[in-house]
Design an enzyme around this catalytic site. Structure first.
Site, PDB file in Angstrom:
ATOM      1  N   LYS A  12       4.838   2.826 -15.844  1.00 54.41           N
ATOM      2  CA  LYS A  12       3.603   3.564 -16.155  1.00 54.41           C
ATOM      3  C   LYS A  12       3.875   4.541 -17.312  1.00 54.41           C
ATOM      4  O   LYS A  12       4.673   4.225 -18.189  1.00 54.41           O
ATOM      5  CB  LYS A  12       3.065   4.251 -14.892  1.00 54.41           C
ATOM      6  CG  LYS A  12       2.948   3.252 -13.727  1.00 54.41           C
ATOM      7  CD  LYS A  12       2.153   3.735 -12.556  1.00 54.41           C
ATOM      8  CE  LYS A  12       2.084   2.639 -11.498  1.00 54.41           C
ATOM      9  NZ  LYS A  12       1.280   3.011 -10.336  1.00 54.41           N
ATOM     10  N   GLU A 165      -2.093  -5.734  -5.601  1.00 52.76           N
ATOM     11  CA  GLU A 165      -1.791  -4.325  -5.363  1.00 52.76           C
ATOM     12  C   GLU A 165      -3.010  -3.631  -4.761  1.00 52.76           C
ATOM     13  O   GLU A 165      -3.960  -3.305  -5.488  1.00 52.76           O
ATOM     14  CB  GLU A 165      -1.440  -3.627  -6.679  1.00 52.76           C
ATOM     15  CG  GLU A 165      -0.249  -4.209  -7.406  1.00 52.76           C
ATOM     16  CD  GLU A 165       0.352  -3.194  -8.387  1.00 52.76           C
ATOM     17  OE1 GLU A 165       1.554  -2.959  -8.302  1.00 52.76           O
ATOM     18  OE2 GLU A 165      -0.396  -2.636  -9.217  1.00 52.76           O
ATOM     19  N   SER A 211       3.756   1.188  -3.250  1.00 47.73           N
ATOM     20  CA  SER A 211       4.767   1.919  -2.470  1.00 47.73           C
ATOM     21  C   SER A 211       5.924   1.043  -1.986  1.00 47.73           C
ATOM     22  O   SER A 211       6.430   1.225  -0.886  1.00 47.73           O
ATOM     23  CB  SER A 211       4.113   2.653  -1.291  1.00 47.73           C
ATOM     24  OG  SER A 211       3.186   3.621  -1.773  1.00 47.73           O
TER      25      SER A 211
HETATM   26  P1  13P Z   1       3.938   2.590  -6.629  1.00 48.99           P
HETATM   27  O1  13P Z   1       5.118   1.684  -6.384  1.00 48.99           O
HETATM   28  O2  13P Z   1       4.325   3.909  -7.242  1.00 48.99           O
HETATM   29  O3  13P Z   1       3.071   2.718  -5.424  1.00 48.99           O
HETATM   30  O4  13P Z   1       3.035   1.875  -7.755  1.00 48.99           O
HETATM   31  C1  13P Z   1       2.680   0.556  -7.581  1.00 48.99           C
HETATM   32  C2  13P Z   1       2.106   0.063  -8.853  1.00 48.99           C
HETATM   33  O5  13P Z   1       1.008   0.444  -9.244  1.00 48.99           O
HETATM   34  C3  13P Z   1       2.913  -0.864  -9.648  1.00 48.99           C
HETATM   35  O6  13P Z   1       2.165  -1.430 -10.658  1.00 48.99           O
END
Ligand code: 13P
Length: 249
Positions: A12, A165, A211
Site C-alpha cells: 500500500k 478480500e 488480516s
Molecule cells: P491487511 O493484510 O493489512 O488486512 O490488508 C489486506 C489487503 O488489503 C491486501 O491487499
C-alpha cells in the site's frame, strides 16, 4: 490439477525507496527457498529499485495499480506499458481501497485486467464485499457480480489471479473464518466455471486477503479453494517470510 500457490505482499502507501531497499534486502535470503510464487508490490516510486534488487531471485515485483491506456493526458497515472518496460511482472487491479477512494468500477477493472494480460503481466484482480453487504446476506451476489463484470470477455482467464478480500477483514485484525474465506473463494471459482468452463476454473488461482499473518496462514492455505494470500500489514516487515514459508513450519 495442482495450482502453484501465490503469496503477494501489498505494501500500500508505505515505505520510501530507502526503506523498500532495506526490507527487500532483508527478505531476499529469507524467502529464497519458497515453494510458492512470491510477489512484492511496493509503491510506484520503489519499483525500479525493487526490480533491480530482485533480479535473479525468486521474487516477482508487482505494482498496485495501472492505467489501461498506453499514454496520454491522464495526470498522475502510470501506464501498464511503463510498468512492463521496467520489468514489473504483476499488477494489483481493483483493490477495494481503489474502488472506495478512487472511483474504480468493475468496468475499469475489466479494462485494466485485459490490458495487463495483453502486456503479458499477471493481473491480481480483487473482489470482496463490505460488512454491510455481508450482514445483509448479499456477499455472494456482490462477489459474483464483481467477477461477472470485472472479468468478462477475458481471453486467457487462467493467467488471472483473483484476490478475494472481504473489506471488513482488511486492516481490522478480523480475519474471515477459514470456512467463510473458502466458501467465498468457491463462489469466485464457480462463477469462473460458469463463464469459462471447468478446466479454466480448475486452473485459476484465487487468493484470500484480509488480516493474513504468520499465525493464520497455515490453516488458510489448507482450505481447498484458497491458493494463496494477498497480504497488507504483515508484508511490511521481514516477518513476511514466515507467511511465504508457511509450508515449512
Ligand atoms: P491487511 O493484510 O493489512 O488486512 O490488508 C489486506 C489487503 O488489503 C491486501 O491487499
Amino acid at each position: 490439477m495442482s495450482r502453484t500457490p501465490i503469496i503477494a505482499g501489498n505494501w500500500k502507501m508505505n515505505k520510501d525507496v530507502k526503506a523498500a531497499n532495506e526490507l527487500i534486502t532483508a527478505l531476499i535470503p529469507l524467502v529464497k527457498d519458497a515453494t510458492c510464487e512470491c510477489v512484492f508490490c511496493p509503491p510506484y516510486i520503489d519499483l525500479p529499485e525493487a526490480v533491480h534488487l530482485t533480479k535473479d531471485t525468486n521474487i516477482g515485483i508487482g505494482a498496485q495499480n495501472m492505467h489501461w491506456e498506453d499514454h496520454g493526458a491522464f495526470t498522475g497515472e502510470i501506464a501498464g506499458e511503463m510498468l512492463k518496460a521496467l520489468g514489473v511482472k504483476y499488477v494489483i487491479i481493483g483493490h477495494s481501497e481503489r474502488r472506495q477512494y478512487f472511483a474504480e468500477t468493475d468496468e475499469t477493472v475489466n479494462m485494466k485486467t485485459k490490458k495487463a494480460l495483453e502486456l503479458d503481466m499477471t493481473p491480481i484482480t480483487c473482489c470482496g464485499e463490505t460488512l454491510e453487504e455481508r450482514e445483509s446476506g448479499k456477499a455472494q451476489e456482490i462477489v459474483v457480480n464483481q467477477i461477472k463484470n470485472g472479468l468478462k470477455d477475458i481471453k486467457d482467464i487462467t493467467k488471472v489471479v483473483v484476490a478475494y478480500e472481504p473489506i471488513w477483514a482488511i486492516g481490522t485484525g478480523k480475519t474471515a473464518s477459514n470456512a467463510e474465506a473458502n466458501e467465498a473463494c468457491g463462489w469466485v471459482r464457480k462463477t469462473i466455471q460458469e463463464m469459462y468452463g471447468e478446466d479454466a476454473a480448475e486452473a485459476v488461482r484465487i487468493q484470500y486477503g484480509g488480516s493474513v499473518k504468520p499465525s493464520n496462514i497455515v490453516e488458510l492455505m489448507e482450505e481447498p479453494e484458497i491458493d494463496g494470500a494477498l497480504v497488507g500489514g504483515a508484508s511490511l516487515t521481514a516477518d513476511f517470510a514466515q507467511i511465504v514459508n508457511y509450508d515449512k513450519k
